[in-house]
Design an enzyme around this catalytic site. Structure first.
Site, PDB file in Angstrom:
ATOM      1  N   GLU A 228       0.841  -1.199   0.000  1.00 34.64           N
ATOM      2  CA  GLU A 228       0.000   0.000   0.000  1.00 34.64           C
ATOM      3  C   GLU A 228       0.877   1.251   0.000  1.00 34.64           C
ATOM      4  OE1 GLU A 228      -3.110  -0.109  -0.452  1.00 34.64           O
ATOM      5  OE2 GLU A 228      -3.648  -2.181   0.062  1.00 34.64           O
TER       6      GLU A 228
ATOM      7  N   CYS B 128      -7.073  -1.483   8.766  1.00 38.06           N
ATOM      8  CA  CYS B 128      -5.784  -1.496   8.058  1.00 38.06           C
ATOM      9  C   CYS B 128      -5.369  -0.073   7.675  1.00 38.06           C
ATOM     10  CB  CYS B 128      -5.877  -2.367   6.800  1.00 38.06           C
ATOM     11  SG  CYS B 128      -6.068  -4.127   7.150  1.00 38.06           S
TER      12      CYS B 128
END
Length: 214
Positions: free
Chosen positions: A85, A149
């Site tokens: 990410e 998350c």
């Protein structure tokens, strides 16, 4: 403790929803067995899927350990690759956590920027790991999902001026084993540390050059 050692913290999440065994924590435990070599002081932490726990735990990790790098790992039921990410988002947290709670503000840090990018070049890390013949597919994403998350990642990025990373893993067996995921984390984190070293060398060289040329 050896002053030449670099401190790296890797977190995984506890169970939630359909994920009674959270693949992220399985992967992190496999990484712990594999290690990151003698020059790295590795600490692994299990994080509960609760906003308020994250708000207290993440700052304490940075304060207690002063790590060079913190890598948060989470599971994504939609993922089929190990996903790096690039950024964390401040707003849009509407999903209830394990204690049926969600922030009234629906954001991580009131007044914080909308999005914070990691200083780590995820595209470069992805390319290097993919070229290493690991046998695990790695990809890059800009959307960590607006749940715990993403919330954890943004909080960590905010506290560390971007010196954090987030890795999403697929559920165990879809298609990778826990060991496969542990090996992937090991390769990814080694590349992240290598990338950090190169950036620091470039900054140092640039600083020396500017001093000698002024």
């Amino acid at each position: 403790m050896d002053n030449n050692k670099r401190t790296v913290i890797v977190t995984g999440f506890g169970p939630f929803g359909e994920h009674m065994v959270n693949a992220s924590w399985v992967a992190v435990q496999e990484l712990q067995k594999l290690g990151l070599g003698k020059k790295v002081d590795l600490h692994v932490i299990e994080v509960p899927v609760e906003y308020q726990k994250v708000q207290s735990m993440v700052p304490s990790l940075w304060e207690q350990y002063h790590p060079q790098l913190v890598v948060h790992v989470g599971v994504s039921g939609m993922a089929t690759t190990v996903t790096l990410e690039k950024c964390g988002h401040n707003y849009g947290y509407k999903g209830l956590d394990n204690s049926r709670f969600c922030p009234d503000s629906q954001c991580c840090i009131v007044g914080g920027p909308d999005c914070i990018h990691s200083v780590i070049d995820m595209e470069s890390v992805c390319k290097r790991v993919s070229a290493s013949g690991l046998g695990v597919s790695v990809s890059v994403s800009k959307d960590a999902g607006r749940y715990l998350c993403d919330f954890t990642y943004y909080t960590s990025l905010y506290l560390s001026q971007g010196r954090s990373a987030f890795v999403h893993v697929p559920p165990i067996g879809k298609p990778y084993s826990g060991l496969d995921l542990g090996r992937a984390l090991q390769a990814i984190i080694r590349e992240m540390l290598e990338t950090q070293d190169q950036e620091e060398e470039e900054i140092c060289c640039h600083h020396l050059h500017s001093m000698t040329s002024s």
